[in-house]
Design an enzyme around this catalytic site. Structure first.
Site, PDB file in Angstrom:
ATOM      1  CE  LYS A  13      38.038  42.267  46.854  1.00  0.00           C
ATOM      2  NZ  LYS A  13      38.487  42.192  45.451  1.00  0.00           N
ATOM      3  NE  ARG A  55      48.745  40.861  44.523  1.00  0.00           N
ATOM      4  CZ  ARG A  55      47.481  40.965  44.922  1.00  0.00           C
ATOM      5  NH1 ARG A  55      47.102  42.006  45.642  1.00  0.00           N
ATOM      6  NH2 ARG A  55      46.603  40.055  44.625  1.00  0.00           N
TER       7      ARG A  55
HETATM    8  P1  AMP Z   1      43.591  39.254  46.976  1.00  0.00           P
HETATM    9  O1  AMP Z   1      44.744  40.058  47.495  1.00  0.00           O
HETATM   10  O2  AMP Z   1      42.332  39.434  47.775  1.00  0.00           O
HETATM   11  O3  AMP Z   1      43.358  39.443  45.493  1.00  0.00           O
HETATM   12  O4  AMP Z   1      43.992  37.710  47.177  1.00  0.00           O
HETATM   13  C1  AMP Z   1      45.125  37.153  46.556  1.00  0.00           C
HETATM   14  C2  AMP Z   1      44.987  35.654  46.491  1.00  0.00           C
HETATM   15  O5  AMP Z   1      44.896  35.102  47.815  1.00  0.00           O
HETATM   16  C3  AMP Z   1      43.757  35.142  45.774  1.00  0.00           C
HETATM   17  O6  AMP Z   1      43.933  35.092  44.367  1.00  0.00           O
HETATM   18  C4  AMP Z   1      43.603  33.751  46.390  1.00  0.00           C
HETATM   19  O7  AMP Z   1      44.553  32.844  45.852  1.00  0.00           O
HETATM   20  C5  AMP Z   1      43.993  34.003  47.835  1.00  0.00           C
HETATM   21  N1  AMP Z   1      42.814  34.389  48.651  1.00  0.00           N
HETATM   22  C6  AMP Z   1      42.561  35.587  49.240  1.00  0.00           C
HETATM   23  N2  AMP Z   1      41.410  35.569  49.908  1.00  0.00           N
HETATM   24  C7  AMP Z   1      40.897  34.325  49.748  1.00  0.00           C
HETATM   25  C8  AMP Z   1      39.686  33.692  50.187  1.00  0.00           C
HETATM   26  N3  AMP Z   1      38.776  34.329  50.921  1.00  0.00           N
HETATM   27  N4  AMP Z   1      39.509  32.381  49.838  1.00  0.00           N
HETATM   28  C9  AMP Z   1      40.412  31.711  49.103  1.00  0.00           C
HETATM   29  N5  AMP Z   1      41.551  32.256  48.635  1.00  0.00           N
HETATM   30  C10 AMP Z   1      41.801  33.562  48.956  1.00  0.00           C
END
Ligand code: AMP
Length: 223
Positions: free
Chosen positions: A13, A157
């Protein structure tokens, strides 16, 4: 225009979002990046979010919505924006529609098989300073462990560790995947194959976006 990127963690994404941003001129808003920034800066909101992020769960809607609400009304979002990692639940999808109801919306769902996702996330490395993302197999840095952009160290990460990756995939299947049916019913969903190379996937993304973005701009609607 509101472009929503939907897909499991590791589906690309962020990469596709950056390419869309460059091609169409809309900013990419990643709630994961906004949350990691808040955690790094040690804000109260960041402190509340950190534990859930490290565990691979979802941060409460109220926290995420506060960040999104602040960001989407900034001047650079006037013509449109790209959401990466948001919405992740039906409640969040309904919240963004209520918050900014007049925008045309398109949802790009990126499909990648689970074993490929695990492989990608294990090889993912991010720059501690600028956040640039690499992959040890398909997007290697010029020098091992060093960011090409700013020369800082690359790290894994904490939520890309294998046990957390499994939890994130489970959470995706339970809470986020129902959005595919939700947007399919609204007829705003386009699905693209994200298991192939980045440029070919982007070709599919472009094909899906071109007609919709041009249509929205041509109609003089608030895009
Ligand atoms: P990502 O970088 O999008 O994979 O997000 C990393 C982490 O941030 C996720 O595993 C969630 O813990 C939190 N996170 C990101 N976006 C959201 C969202 N829209 N709702 C809830 N938690 C989120």
């Amino acid at each position: 225009m509101r472009i929503i990127l939907l897909g499991p963690p590791g589906s690309g994404k962020g990469t596709q979002g950056d390419l869309i941003a460059k091609a169409y001129g809309f900013p990419r808003i990643s709630t994961g990046d906004l949350l990691r920034k808040a955690v790094q800066e040690g804000t109260p909101l960041g402190r509340d979010a950190a534990a859930e992020m490290n565990r691979g769960g979802l941060v409460p809607d109220s926290i995420v919505l506060t960040l999104v609400r602040e960001r989407i009304f900034e001047p650079d979002c006037r013509d449109g924006y790209i959401l990466d990692g948001f919405p992740r639940t039906i409640a969040q999808a309904e919240a963004i529609e209520a918050l900014d109801p007049s925008r045309p919306e398109i949802v790009i769902a990126i499909d990648v098989p689970e074993e490929e996702l695990v492989r990608r996330m294990e090889g993912r490395r991010a720059c501690v300073r600028c956040g640039m993302v690499y992959n040890l197999e398909v997007r290697k840095p010029g020098r091992e462990g060093v960011c090409d952009g700013c020369g800082s160290a690359l790290i894994q990460r904490p939520d890309d560790r294998p046990e957390v990756v499994r939890e994130r995939l489970k959470v995706y299947a339970e809470k986020t995947e129902p959005l595919i049916a939700y947007y399919s019913e609204k007829k705003t969903l386009r699905r693209v194959d994200g298991s192939i190379d980045i440029e070919t996937t982007f070709g599919y993304v472009r094909a899906a976006l071109d007609a919709v973005v041009k249509g929205a701009r041509g109609a003089g609607a608030r895009t």
